[in-house]
Design an enzyme around this catalytic site. Sequence first.
Site, PDB file in Angstrom:
ATOM      1  N   SER A  82       0.812  -1.220   0.000  1.00  0.00           N
ATOM      2  CA  SER A  82       0.000   0.000   0.000  1.00  0.00           C
ATOM      3  C   SER A  82       0.846   1.270   0.000  1.00  0.00           C
ATOM      4  O   SER A  82       1.940   1.301   0.594  1.00  0.00           O
ATOM      5  CB  SER A  82      -0.902   0.022   1.240  1.00  0.00           C
ATOM      6  OG  SER A  82      -1.753  -1.098   1.253  1.00  0.00           O
TER       7      SER A  82
ATOM      8  N   HIS B 267      -7.140   0.340   6.156  1.00  0.00           N
ATOM      9  CA  HIS B 267      -6.720  -1.039   6.401  1.00  0.00           C
ATOM     10  C   HIS B 267      -6.697  -1.382   7.893  1.00  0.00           C
ATOM     11  O   HIS B 267      -7.094  -2.493   8.282  1.00  0.00           O
ATOM     12  CB  HIS B 267      -5.343  -1.286   5.781  1.00  0.00           C
ATOM     13  CG  HIS B 267      -5.375  -1.361   4.285  1.00  0.00           C
ATOM     14  ND1 HIS B 267      -6.043  -2.350   3.617  1.00  0.00           N
ATOM     15  CD2 HIS B 267      -4.822  -0.561   3.326  1.00  0.00           C
ATOM     16  CE1 HIS B 267      -5.910  -2.171   2.304  1.00  0.00           C
ATOM     17  NE2 HIS B 267      -5.185  -1.088   2.111  1.00  0.00           N
TER      18      HIS B 267
END
Length: 425
Positions: free
Chosen positions: A282, A365
């Site tokens: 990410s 997340h």
Amino acid sequence: MAIVDSWASARAAKQVLTLAHKLLSERGQANSLGLAHDVAGRMAALTPEAWPTVFDRLAADFNPDPAAVLRAAQAYADAPGTETLRALTEASEPPRQELFRRLNRSPGGTATLVRMRRRLLDGLKSHPDWRMVDADLHHLLSSWFNPGFLEMRQVDWNSPAQLLEQIIHHEAVHAIDGWEDLRRRLLPDRRLFAFFHPQLPSEPLIFVEVALLPEMPASIAPLIEKRAEPMPPASYKTAVFYSISNCEPGLRGVSLGNFLIKRVAEHLRRELPRLKLFCTLSPIPGFAAWLQAVRALDDLSHLKRAQRDRAMEALDRVRHHTPAALATPGALEDEALQDDLRRLAAVYLIGQTPLPGGDPVARFHLDNGARLERLNIGGDRSPKGLRQSHGLMVNYLYDLDRIEEHHEAFIQGDIATSRAVAGLL
């Protein structure tokens, strides 16, 4: 000509609002459906100039009657019970919500309301009174787009061309460079899954891209290299979520992505039992901006005194470099600088994420139940990656058996973190 256009826009807005009031007054379902279809069609044809008038009137003219709400509230306070609570609920619900429900029943009504909210959000900052309209739309769309109503589909090279074009257009993290690039991302060691709604069957709402690899990756370039050879199925040990993109701005704030990732992970675990690891690679889109803006670390209460001192020393050293210099590939070759950046990234992700201004990807997340697992120097050497995060990327680990535990911890302000990342503080 401009005067004529302005007059036409005002007239169209007035017609929509007149019909909206009429729609709310209709009692017969058959008439109501026909009128709702007419209103939705006229809304779809409104020019951008007409919408502010519509939103202004929706905010001003479709509110609950304060006197009726007060009477119902007093009745419930005097005699709490099913009937008085029902009366209070009915009195306090804005008529806008019933208007939107009736519009939603018409063919194409759902799409009309989603696009209406997209326009509303574009002007919300300069029209704060529209927030009450947005609150009603958000409330209803959150119910209508509940993940229980959504269908998850795998998108592959045999999917309709129109759908594939939408995937290329909406990819927001790692741009897809044409059909050859897309084809590589749909080969067997790459998967792409999307959510669809029954009322919008050909329009993806959100999609996630997955790479099937032998191990957790540290760099994005090999994952999106369009000439890379596919991995053999026997090597699939790790599923990597490397991109997630929302396709519909009108659904901003409606939770979709967290449910999609979990559903994809469960699907892959059933399909490929040999998969042992589910993780992300990410970006950290807010890191560079935070580095330039932060002046002190006193509000990061999770840091001990020694950790705060080390972080401030690192921050002072980093600020000897200009933002432009930090965003160049040459900065990746300075090991001391990279050590400081990695320490500060750990401070930012662990300490700032629960606070206002925290990194949006980290918040997504971690709130989704992932664990902050690893920081990767030079993970994204693209101009965008260097500019946003000085090349750093993050692996978030999805331990499917501990997702709820990690989510609950995050709600309490405690971030699940690996020893490796915690040791950087």
